[in-house]
Design a protein around this motif. Structure first.
Motif, short mmCIF file in Angstrom:
data_model
loop_
_atom_site.label_atom_id
_atom_site.label_comp_id
_atom_site.label_asym_id
_atom_site.label_seq_id
_atom_site.Cartn_x
_atom_site.Cartn_y
_atom_site.Cartn_z
N GLU A 1 -8.38 8.33 -6.73
CA GLU A 1 -7.36 9.38 -7.13
C GLU A 1 -6.18 8.61 -7.88
O GLU A 1 -5.29 9.32 -8.45
CB GLU A 1 -6.61 10.00 -5.94
CG GLU A 1 -6.04 9.00 -4.87
CD GLU A 1 -7.01 8.63 -3.71
OE1 GLU A 1 -6.59 8.28 -2.87
OE2 GLU A 1 -8.21 8.40 -4.04
N CYS A 2 -6.34 7.23 -8.07
CA CYS A 2 -5.17 6.56 -8.64
C CYS A 2 -6.00 5.58 -9.78
O CYS A 2 -5.18 4.84 -10.38
CB CYS A 2 -4.69 5.57 -7.67
SG CYS A 2 -3.89 6.29 -6.32
N THR B 1 1.02 -1.15 -0.21
CA THR B 1 0.07 -0.05 0.11
C THR B 1 0.86 1.25 -0.15
O THR B 1 0.72 2.22 -0.87
CB THR B 1 -0.98 0.13 1.37
OG1 THR B 1 -1.84 -1.15 1.14
CG2 THR B 1 -1.79 1.28 1.26
N LEU B 2 1.66 1.38 0.77
CA LEU B 2 2.74 2.43 0.91
C LEU B 2 3.52 2.78 -0.39
O LEU B 2 3.80 3.60 -0.96
CB LEU B 2 3.56 2.29 2.06
CG LEU B 2 3.30 2.37 3.41
CD1 LEU B 2 4.31 1.91 4.44
CD2 LEU B 2 2.86 3.96 3.93
N CYS C 1 1.78 6.28 -7.22
CA CYS C 1 0.61 7.02 -7.97
C CYS C 1 0.78 8.51 -7.65
O CYS C 1 0.26 9.34 -8.37
CB CYS C 1 -0.89 6.53 -6.98
SG CYS C 1 -2.38 7.41 -7.43
N ARG C 2 1.09 8.99 -6.44
CA ARG C 2 1.40 10.41 -6.21
C ARG C 2 2.42 10.95 -7.36
O ARG C 2 2.54 11.81 -7.91
CB ARG C 2 1.84 10.68 -4.74
CG ARG C 2 2.07 12.09 -4.56
CD ARG C 2 2.79 12.31 -3.36
NE ARG C 2 4.15 11.91 -3.30
CZ ARG C 2 5.09 12.72 -3.89
NH1 ARG C 2 4.75 14.08 -4.39
NH2 ARG C 2 6.27 12.56 -3.97
N THR D 1 1.05 3.79 -3.29
CA THR D 1 0.26 5.17 -2.94
C THR D 1 1.35 6.17 -3.51
O THR D 1 1.01 7.19 -4.15
CB THR D 1 -0.02 5.37 -1.46
OG1 THR D 1 -1.00 4.31 -1.13
CG2 THR D 1 -0.59 6.57 -0.90
N GLU D 2 2.82 5.85 -3.24
CA GLU D 2 3.66 6.85 -3.32
C GLU D 2 3.91 7.01 -5.13
O GLU D 2 3.86 7.99 -5.68
CB GLU D 2 4.99 6.77 -2.93
CG GLU D 2 6.16 7.55 -3.08
CD GLU D 2 6.01 8.85 -2.75
OE1 GLU D 2 6.76 9.73 -3.36
OE2 GLU D 2 5.04 9.27 -1.95
N LYS E 1 -8.70 3.12 -5.76
CA LYS E 1 -9.04 4.27 -5.39
C LYS E 1 -9.24 5.42 -6.24
O LYS E 1 -8.44 5.57 -7.38
CB LYS E 1 -7.99 4.76 -4.36
CG LYS E 1 -7.56 3.86 -3.19
CD LYS E 1 -6.50 4.25 -2.16
CE LYS E 1 -6.43 3.43 -1.08
NZ LYS E 1 -5.37 3.77 -0.05
N VAL F 1 -4.79 -0.38 -4.33
CA VAL F 1 -4.53 1.18 -4.37
C VAL F 1 -4.90 1.80 -5.55
O VAL F 1 -5.51 2.97 -5.71
CB VAL F 1 -2.93 1.51 -4.06
CG1 VAL F 1 -2.79 3.01 -4.44
CG2 VAL F 1 -2.58 1.02 -2.70
#
Length: 312
Positions: free
Chosen positions: A176-177, A133-134, A140-141, A137-138, A174, A171
C-alpha cells in the motif's frame, strides 16, 4: 535540655540522610528540550521522598566526561546509577565500571548497542522501530501511497536515528506504500538549525517532494521554518508538502495546531524519567525488574492533538 534536643535532632537528620537512597544520574546534555522534560520527571518522581536523593551531572555531549562522571559515582558508592548515554555505541566502559562495583545501572532513553548483562543492568525507554513505523505509516496514508519523500536523519551515532530511519523505509516496502520513494536522506544533529540548513540546501538544489520526515521534532520544525521561508504550502494535498516529526514536544504541538506539522509521534519523556527512577529503586530494594522496560510510542495527528497539547 536545649543542647540535648538539638543533638538529637542533628543525629536524626544525619541518620535520615545516611539511610537515603543515593542515585547518580549522568545526562548526555542538559540543554536538550526532550531530555530536560525527562530530567524534570525524575526530580518530580522523588519530590516529597526524604529517603531518595538524586545527583545530576551534565556530560555536555562529551563521552569522556560522562565516563568520568560515572566513575565518580562509583567512587562515591552511590546506590544506583542512571545514565542517558552520550553515545549508545560507547557504553561498554560505563557498564563495566558499574557492574564491577556491584551498583545497579539503568540506561534511559537511548538503548545501548552492546548486549547488556542479564542482571544488574536495565534499560528504560521506547521502541524506536515503533516510532519510525507509526510516523511513515501516517505519511503514507496522507500521500495516498504515492509520491516522493526526503528523510532528515538524526546523528547516526545514535541508534534512534538508524532504527527510526530503517523502520520508515520498511513501511515503504509494504504494497500500500510501494508508490512512495525516498528521494534523498541526510543526517542532521537533532537540532532545529540542522533541519533548517538541510532543507535550505535541498531547496537550493530544486527540492521536489511531497513529504519531508525527520527523526525528531526539532529537525522537523527546522524543515518547517525553511519551507515557510520560501512560501511553500504545508500539509496534505495537491502542491503541498507533508512534514512529520517524532517526540510530540510542545513546540511541535503548536506547529501542528497552526497547520504546519502534519504528523508527530509522542515519546513519553516524563514516563521514561519516572520509569528510570522507579526501576532504580526496585533494583536497590533487590526487587525483580525487566531488563527492558518499554514505554509505548503514540501517533499524534491534528485529529487527536488536543490530547497531547499539555502532555510533556
Amino acid at each position: 535540655m536545649k543542647s540535648l534536643l538539638a543533638g538529637l535532632l542533628l543525629s536524626t537528620t544525619l541518620l535520615t540522610s545516611a539511610n537515603a537512597a543515593n542515585i547518580g544520574v549522568a545526562m548526555s546534555n542538559f540543554d536538550d528540550n526532550f531530555l530536560t522534560i525527562l530530567r524534570l520527571a525524575m526530580q518530580k518522581t522523588v519530590e516529597g521522598k526524604s529517603d531518595v536523593e538524586l545527583q545530576f551531572e551534565d556530560a555536555q555531549t562529551d563521552i569522556g566526561k560522562q565516563l568520568d562522571q560515572v566513575n565518580n559515582f562509583v567512587a562515591q558508592g552511590v546506590d544506583a546509577i542512571i545514565v542517558n548515554p552520550v553515545d549508545a555505541s560507547a557504553t561498554q566502559p560505563i557498564t563495566a565500571a558499574a557492574t564491577a562495583a556491584g551498583i545497579p545501572l539503568i540506561y534511559v532513553n537511548r538503548q545501548p548497542v552492546e548486549k547488556l548483562p542479564e542482571s544488574g543492568v536495565s534499560f528504560v525507554g521506547s521502541n524506536e522501530y515503533e516510532a519510525g513505523t507509526l510516523q511513515m505509516t501516517e505519511v503514507c496514508r496522507l500521500l495516498g501511497g504515492k509520491g516522493k519523500v526526503n528523510i532528515i536523519m538524526g546523528d547516526l551515532a545514535y541508534e534512534a536515528a538508524r532504527v527510526r530511519t530503517q523502520a520508515a523505509e520498511d513501511v515503504l516496502k509494504k504494497p500500500e506504500c510501494a508508490g512512495i520513494t525516498v528521494a534523498e536522506k541526510q543526517a542532521g544533529k537533532w537540532t532545529r538549525i540542522s533541519g533548517t540548513d538541510l532543507v535550505t540546501n535541498w531547496l537550493s538544489a530544486g527540492l521536489d517532494v511531497n513529504a519531508i520526515i525527520a527523526n525528531n521534532d526539532e529537525m522537523a520544525l527546522g524543515a518547517v521554518q525553511a519551507l515557510k521561508g520560501v512560501n511553500k504550502e504545508l500539509g496534505a494535498g495537491e502542491g503541498k508538502i507533508v512534514v512529520g516529526g517524532i517526540d510530540a514536544t510542545q513546540d511541535a504541538m503548536k506547529a501542528m495546531k497552526a497547520g504546519d506539522l502534519s504528523v508527530s509521534v509522542f515519546q513519553d519523556a516524563a514516563g521514561q524519567g519516572k520509569g528510570a527512577v522507579e526501576t532504580a529503586l526496585k533494583m536497590i530494594a533487590k526487587e525483580p525488574v525487566e531488563q527492558n522496560v518499554w514505554i509505548p510510542f503514540e501517533l499524534v495527528t491534528p485529529a487527536n492533538l488536543s490530547s497531547y497539547e499539555n502532555r510533556n
